[in-house]
Scaffold this active site. Structure first.
Site, mmCIF file in Angstrom:
data_model
loop_
_atom_site.group_PDB
_atom_site.id
_atom_site.type_symbol
_atom_site.label_atom_id
_atom_site.label_comp_id
_atom_site.label_asym_id
_atom_site.label_seq_id
_atom_site.Cartn_x
_atom_site.Cartn_y
_atom_site.Cartn_z
ATOM 1 C CG HIS A 1 49.749 -21.949 66.776
ATOM 2 N ND1 HIS A 1 49.323 -21.345 67.924
ATOM 3 C CD2 HIS A 1 50.100 -23.206 67.136
ATOM 4 C CE1 HIS A 1 49.405 -22.194 68.927
ATOM 5 N NE2 HIS A 1 49.891 -23.324 68.482
ATOM 6 C CG HIS B 1 51.964 -31.844 73.069
ATOM 7 N ND1 HIS B 1 50.817 -32.172 72.395
ATOM 8 C CD2 HIS B 1 52.047 -30.480 72.987
ATOM 9 C CE1 HIS B 1 50.241 -31.068 71.961
ATOM 10 N NE2 HIS B 1 50.976 -30.033 72.283
ATOM 11 C CD GLU C 1 51.191 -27.486 68.818
ATOM 12 O OE1 GLU C 1 50.899 -27.465 70.031
ATOM 13 O OE2 GLU C 1 50.881 -26.560 68.027
ATOM 14 C CG ASP D 1 55.666 -27.143 69.814
ATOM 15 O OD1 ASP D 1 54.891 -28.075 69.560
ATOM 16 O OD2 ASP D 1 55.448 -26.312 70.711
ATOM 17 C CG HIS E 1 48.104 -26.893 73.343
ATOM 18 N ND1 HIS E 1 49.032 -26.893 72.331
ATOM 19 C CD2 HIS E 1 47.110 -26.075 72.930
ATOM 20 C CE1 HIS E 1 48.656 -26.132 71.362
ATOM 21 N NE2 HIS E 1 47.505 -25.616 71.673
ATOM 22 C CG ASP F 1 52.433 -27.303 75.072
ATOM 23 O OD1 ASP F 1 53.621 -27.052 74.813
ATOM 24 O OD2 ASP F 1 51.585 -27.582 74.207
ATOM 25 C CE1 TYR G 1 53.509 -21.928 75.579
ATOM 26 C CE2 TYR G 1 52.035 -22.818 77.239
ATOM 27 C CZ TYR G 1 52.833 -22.991 76.121
ATOM 28 O OH TYR G 1 52.917 -24.234 75.545
ATOM 29 C CG HIS H 1 57.179 -24.063 74.912
ATOM 30 N ND1 HIS H 1 57.778 -24.089 73.678
ATOM 31 C CD2 HIS H 1 56.005 -24.729 74.756
ATOM 32 C CE1 HIS H 1 57.013 -24.742 72.823
ATOM 33 N NE2 HIS H 1 55.933 -25.147 73.460
HETATM 34 FE FE1 FEO Z 1 51.161 -27.725 72.113
HETATM 35 FE FE2 FEO Z 1 54.369 -26.583 72.665
HETATM 36 O O1 FEO Z 1 52.984 -27.501 71.784
#
Ligand code: FEO
Length: 386
Positions: free
Chosen positions: A24, A78, A80, A82, A144, A163, A191, A222
């Site tokens: 993004h 989370h 999101e 991903d 996040h 995250d 990050y 991640h």
């Molecule tokens: Fe806020 Fe890795 O997603």
């Protein structure tokens, strides 16, 4: 595709996204991973999933150690996509699994997917016993998204931080002591600057909530897992969350015919001559997400643009908009530029820097090509105030 044991009975079963170039708006030169973890106990637990297109990779890793149908719980730290992107598919395979999420996680997952999940909603302080281990949950809203939480396993001193503490690195190595540490810390910094920066207050609360826990491994969602340099990354997060800056300047600019670049170089030299490191960052050559990594700790943020169509150049507009959204604080700002007749760009830059809450230096505005005399004068003036 094999699972990687990170602690006895706990496996990494994530996906490696080597080709990811953009997250993004954040340029991910090193790709990324989406880390999912599988815990073997009396109950089998999957913590987080991966992006939808890496489902088969995650499933193959899980299948290398257990039949996925045996999963009892899927913890969604989370919403999101991903991390939750494979929930619809994996819950079809693991069809008796209970999905564990925060209250906002339950709402978010319901809105993302046209599907009902078998939810168990948890709050901070709640825990689930899975046999020899307990999964403890700490809600970390806005680190996040509003739904974010982390999972702590006291018996393993393991924090599954989602995250927080992540980095976009697609590597076959799994731990911070297996990869060049300069790369790890650089990507962790980038990050934070591009993902976590707006949420410093919430990061401080999350760090406070976690401060009493015994942790010897932080496994984010991640990049690599922290097992050697935990103290260093936690200290970094504290400093970043406090908006702690270094006596350092960045001079970010774009230039139409080279005059704004001459001013940028002059400003940079003034800082350097005063013993303050300064870096010139031409927006035609530097991605805004890489510049944000430098904004994270720079005290002086100088931004320059020629005037085009009564405004800033498009690259400068994009940078200002991006930086404003990420909300750095406690900095000193300086807008500058060359112009032909209107010169509106410089005031517009100052306005954005002011809206960021920066303390402002007097702007520098030069008509057409700056002459030696004008450069000497602006240097002398700037030298007095930094
Ligand atoms: Fe806020 Fe890795 O997603």
């Amino acid at each position: 595709m094999k699972a990687v044991e990170i602690k006895k009975g706990i496996y990494w079963v994530g996906g490696i996204d080597q080709g990811l170039e953009d997250f993004h708006g954040y340029r991910t030169q090193r790709g990324s991973t989406y880390n999912a973890y599988l815990i073997f106990d009396e109950k089998i637990v999957l913590v987080d999933t991966v992006k939808h297109y890496l489902h088969d990779e995650m499933l193959a890793r899980i299948s290398s150690v257990i039949d996925p149908a045996k999963i009892d719980y899927i913890v969604s730290n989370h919403t999101e996509m991903d991390h939750s992107g494979c929930l619809p598919k994996i819950t079809k395979v693991a069809n008796k699994a209970i999905v564990v999420a925060s209250p906002n996680g339950q709402k978010g997952l319901g809105k993302h997917f046209d599907q009902e999940f078998n939810f168990k909603v948890v709050n901070s302080g709640d825990s689930i016993n899975i046999g020899k281990r307990n999964l403890q949950f700490v809600l970390t809203p806005m680190v996040h998204w509003p739904d974010s939480m982390v999972t702590y396993i006291p018996e393993d001193k393991l924090l599954l931080s989602n995250d927080a503490f992540g980095q976009h690195i697609a590597s076959s190595e799994r731990f911070d002591d297996q990869l060049d540490f300069d790369i790890v810390i650089q990507e962790a910094t980038k990050y934070y600057a591009n993902i976590v920066f707006p949420f410093g207050a919430q990061v401080k609360k999350a760090l406070q909530a976690l401060s009493g826990l015994e942790i010897d491994m932080i496994a984010p969602s991640h990049g690599i897992i922290w097992r050697k340099n935990l103290g260093e990354i936690i200290q970094k997060y504290k400093g970043w969350a406090d908006n702690t800056t270094e006596e350092r300047a960045i001079v970010v600019y774009d230039t139409m015919w080279g005059s704004t670049e001459i001013i940028a170089k002059t400003i940079s030299n003034v800082f350097i001559n005063k013993g303050i490191p300064a870096e010139l960052l031409n927006l035609k050559k530097n991605h805004i997400s890489d510049i944000m990594t430098k904004v994270l700790t720079a005290k002086y943020i100088c931004v320059g643009s020629s005037t085009l169509n009564n405004s800033v150049l498009p690259t400068v507009a994009a940078f200002l908009n991006y930086m404003q959204g990420l909300g750095p604080k406690n900095r000193i700002g300086l807008g500058f530029g060359s112009y032909g007749w209107g010169g509106q760009s410089i005031a517009q830059i100052q306005e954005v820097l002011k809206s960021c809450g920066f303390q402002l230096l007097d702007s520098i505005k030069v008509q057409y090509v700056p002459k030696r005399q004008a450069l000497a004068e602006l240097s002398a003036k700037l030298e007095k105030v930094i």
